[in-house]
Write an enzyme that holds these catalytic residues in place. Structure first.
Site, PDB file in Angstrom:
ATOM      1  N   THR A  39       0.817  -1.214   0.000  1.00  0.00           N
ATOM      2  CA  THR A  39       0.000   0.000   0.000  1.00  0.00           C
ATOM      3  C   THR A  39       0.847   1.258   0.000  1.00  0.00           C
ATOM      4  O   THR A  39       0.464   2.284  -0.560  1.00  0.00           O
ATOM      5  CB  THR A  39      -0.915  -0.007   1.245  1.00  0.00           C
ATOM      6  OG1 THR A  39      -1.759  -1.144   1.138  1.00  0.00           O
ATOM      7  CG2 THR A  39      -1.763   1.222   1.337  1.00  0.00           C
ATOM      8  N   TYR A  52      -7.826   0.841  -3.665  1.00  0.00           N
ATOM      9  CA  TYR A  52      -6.640   1.300  -4.403  1.00  0.00           C
ATOM     10  C   TYR A  52      -5.940   0.081  -4.943  1.00  0.00           C
ATOM     11  O   TYR A  52      -6.250  -1.052  -4.583  1.00  0.00           O
ATOM     12  CB  TYR A  52      -5.692   2.059  -3.452  1.00  0.00           C
ATOM     13  CG  TYR A  52      -5.278   1.180  -2.308  1.00  0.00           C
ATOM     14  CD1 TYR A  52      -6.042   1.114  -1.155  1.00  0.00           C
ATOM     15  CD2 TYR A  52      -4.159   0.349  -2.418  1.00  0.00           C
ATOM     16  CE1 TYR A  52      -5.713   0.257  -0.132  1.00  0.00           C
ATOM     17  CE2 TYR A  52      -3.824  -0.516  -1.390  1.00  0.00           C
ATOM     18  CZ  TYR A  52      -4.602  -0.550  -0.255  1.00  0.00           C
ATOM     19  OH  TYR A  52      -4.278  -1.414   0.749  1.00  0.00           O
ATOM     20  N   THR A 118       1.435  -4.509   4.147  1.00  0.00           N
ATOM     21  CA  THR A 118       1.279  -4.819   5.570  1.00  0.00           C
ATOM     22  C   THR A 118       0.675  -6.205   5.818  1.00  0.00           C
ATOM     23  O   THR A 118       0.845  -6.760   6.892  1.00  0.00           O
ATOM     24  CB  THR A 118       0.413  -3.751   6.267  1.00  0.00           C
ATOM     25  OG1 THR A 118      -0.838  -3.652   5.581  1.00  0.00           O
ATOM     26  CG2 THR A 118       1.098  -2.410   6.269  1.00  0.00           C
ATOM     27  N   ASP A 119      -0.020  -6.766   4.823  1.00  0.00           N
ATOM     28  CA  ASP A 119      -0.732  -8.032   5.061  1.00  0.00           C
ATOM     29  C   ASP A 119       0.197  -9.160   5.525  1.00  0.00           C
ATOM     30  O   ASP A 119      -0.157  -9.924   6.421  1.00  0.00           O
ATOM     31  CB  ASP A 119      -1.452  -8.500   3.784  1.00  0.00           C
ATOM     32  CG  ASP A 119      -2.673  -7.641   3.468  1.00  0.00           C
ATOM     33  OD1 ASP A 119      -3.079  -6.832   4.319  1.00  0.00           O
ATOM     34  OD2 ASP A 119      -3.229  -7.810   2.362  1.00  0.00           O
ATOM     35  N   LYS A 191       0.018  -7.987  12.536  1.00  0.00           N
ATOM     36  CA  LYS A 191      -0.979  -7.035  12.050  1.00  0.00           C
ATOM     37  C   LYS A 191      -2.283  -7.367  12.777  1.00  0.00           C
ATOM     38  O   LYS A 191      -2.807  -8.475  12.656  1.00  0.00           O
ATOM     39  CB  LYS A 191      -1.146  -7.178  10.534  1.00  0.00           C
ATOM     40  CG  LYS A 191      -2.141  -6.184   9.959  1.00  0.00           C
ATOM     41  CD  LYS A 191      -2.197  -6.232   8.435  1.00  0.00           C
ATOM     42  CE  LYS A 191      -3.155  -5.174   7.919  1.00  0.00           C
ATOM     43  NZ  LYS A 191      -3.192  -5.068   6.459  1.00  0.00           N
ATOM     44  N   GLU A 313      -3.592 -29.806  27.788  1.00  0.00           N
ATOM     45  CA  GLU A 313      -4.780 -30.623  28.017  1.00  0.00           C
ATOM     46  C   GLU A 313      -4.564 -32.082  27.606  1.00  0.00           C
ATOM     47  O   GLU A 313      -5.344 -32.936  27.935  1.00  0.00           O
ATOM     48  CB  GLU A 313      -5.989 -30.039  27.276  1.00  0.00           C
ATOM     49  CG  GLU A 313      -6.535 -28.792  27.970  1.00  0.00           C
ATOM     50  CD  GLU A 313      -7.911 -28.394  27.463  1.00  0.00           C
ATOM     51  OE1 GLU A 313      -8.745 -29.272  27.192  1.00  0.00           O
ATOM     52  OE2 GLU A 313      -8.128 -27.180  27.327  1.00  0.00           O
TER      53      GLU A 313
HETATM   54  N1  GLU Z   1      -2.884  -6.045   0.491  1.00  0.00           N
HETATM   55  C1  GLU Z   1      -1.994  -4.951   0.585  1.00  0.00           C
HETATM   56  C2  GLU Z   1      -0.594  -5.429   0.931  1.00  0.00           C
HETATM   57  O1  GLU Z   1      -0.370  -6.141   1.881  1.00  0.00           O
HETATM   58  C3  GLU Z   1      -2.576  -3.987   1.493  1.00  0.00           C
HETATM   59  C4  GLU Z   1      -2.000  -3.903   2.804  1.00  0.00           C
HETATM   60  C5  GLU Z   1      -1.023  -2.761   2.966  1.00  0.00           C
HETATM   61  O2  GLU Z   1       0.040  -2.690   2.385  1.00  0.00           O
HETATM   62  O3  GLU Z   1      -1.421  -1.957   3.790  1.00  0.00           O
HETATM   63  O4  GLU Z   1       0.298  -5.116   0.177  1.00  0.00           O
END
Ligand code: GLU
Length: 356
Positions: A39, A52, A118-119, A191, A313
């Site tokens: 992103t 986007y 971020t994913d 995340k 357990e």
């Molecule tokens: N799906 C995108 C990625 O991981 C969006 C997440 C991001 O970068 O914020 O590249």
């Protein structure tokens, strides 16, 4: 006259030493930015659109968008990939790790920044923390808002990441993740929110440090093995053994294990319920997978935080299972892939989950 010449020569030597000394003191650290997409490099048709396309902007455009970055370090960029991180692959990880090892072996590079979606950022960070053979700082960053968004936070995140990678205090801290003024250890960070800029957290151990417009401090040391102390290496590695993740739920069917074994998985991570629990039927299928095919099953958890304890357990020894400790399912998968690729067996793998 002779005395005067000696004085002039002495003065010139002193000036030269001062100028050279000053030049050395003010020499900026060299930081390489390796871009992979995400992103932070995404663009939308409008500043208020939440939808986007990730991985659109090249690294040089990103660097140019960060005022003052060139005062922090001599930065140069390199495009390794340009994907949304849902499309991150083991092939890109290997390429990235080999390039980082090559760059950090040189005296000309003081630190690395990686821009990344971020994913799956926590996965790439953890993988790199296990196979990068250097104590120099490696910092991953990204953004939750695309580069064309109103209040895009990518440029400040990138500025902070370069500040961390340039800072002597960051040496020996392993691979880090920095977004939203926070610094996290690769092993501990997750995340936690799908859209919020405060998405990245280390739910069990807390932040490693903080950063504010380039000024930074560390609160603690990471306490597991990584970097030059790690036994794992990607030297000559072209692929990793297949390890799959199965999400556990009430009344899940045990044939799921068979499906993954038949598909070629050499290891399976169960994102178990609670403390790495699963139905009796799944436990028995896990036992059979090990007995018949040598497939290692890790018990992790679908809970967002907490430990999965061995022999809680039920007895792990009875089912040939391994408890993941505080490693979440996606990081457990990475550790198991590397362990299997090094030829580790069931009796040594539990200990790896305690130490890495
Ligand atoms: N799906 C995108 C990625 O991981 C969006 C997440 C991001 O970068 O914020 O590249």
């Amino acid at each position: 006259m002779k005395y005067l010449n000696v004085k002039i020569v002495t003065f010139l030597i002193a000036v030269t030493i001062t100028v050279v000394g000053f030049a050395q003191e003010t020499e900026l650290p060299n930081v390489k930015i390796l871009a992979t997409g995400g992103t932070i490099a995404g663009s939308a048709s409008s500043a208020t659109s939440g939808s986007y396309e990730a991985g659109q902007i090249g690294i040089q455009t990103m660097i140019n968008a960060v005022p003052g970055i060139k005062k922090l370090a001599d930065v140069s960029g390199e495009q390794i990939a340009n994907v949304g991180s849902q499309d991150m692959t083991i092939a890109i990880w290997l390429k990235l790790a080999n390039r980082i090892n090559e760059l950090l072996a040189s005296d000309d590079v003081d630190g690395i920044v990686i821009t990344h979606g971020t994913d799956t950022q926590e996965e790439t960070a953890y993988f790199l923390s296990l196979v990068v053979k250097s104590d120099k700082p490696v910092v991953l960053t990204g953004s939750m808002r695309s580069s064309t968004s109103i209040s895009a936070e990518g440029p400040l995140n990138l500025y902070n990441a370069v500040a961390i990678a340039s800072n002597k205090e960051a040496k020996g801290k392993g691979v880090m993740v920095s977004l939203n003024d926070q610094i996290h250890a690769a092993r501990d960070v997750s995340k936690m929110n799908t859209t919020n800029v405060n998405s990245f957290q280390s739910p069990i151990k807390g932040m490693l440090g903080g950063v504010f417009y380039g000024r930074l401090g560390f609160f603690r040391e990471p306490n597991t093995k990584f970097g030059s102390k790690s036994k794992f290496s990607v030297d000559g590695v072209r692929k990793l053994p297949r390890v799959d993740i199965i999400y556990a739920y009430a009344d899940m069917s045990p044939d799921l294990i068979d499906v993954h074994v038949k598909a070629g998985a050499k290891g399976i991570v169960i994102a178990g319920v609670g403390n790495g629990n699963m139905t009796d039927a799944i436990l028995n299928a896990a036992k059979k997978a090990y007995e018949d095919h040598g497939v290692i099953v890790i018990r992790s958890t679908r809970a967002a935080t907490g430990w999965v304890l061995r022999d809680n357990e039920f007895k792990d020894d009875k089912y040939y299972t391994v408890a993941s400790g505080d490693l979440n399912p996606s990081k457990s998968r990475i550790l198991l892939m590397l362990a299997l690729s090094e030829g580790e067996k069931l009796d040594t793998i539990q200990n790896l989950f305690y130490t890495y």
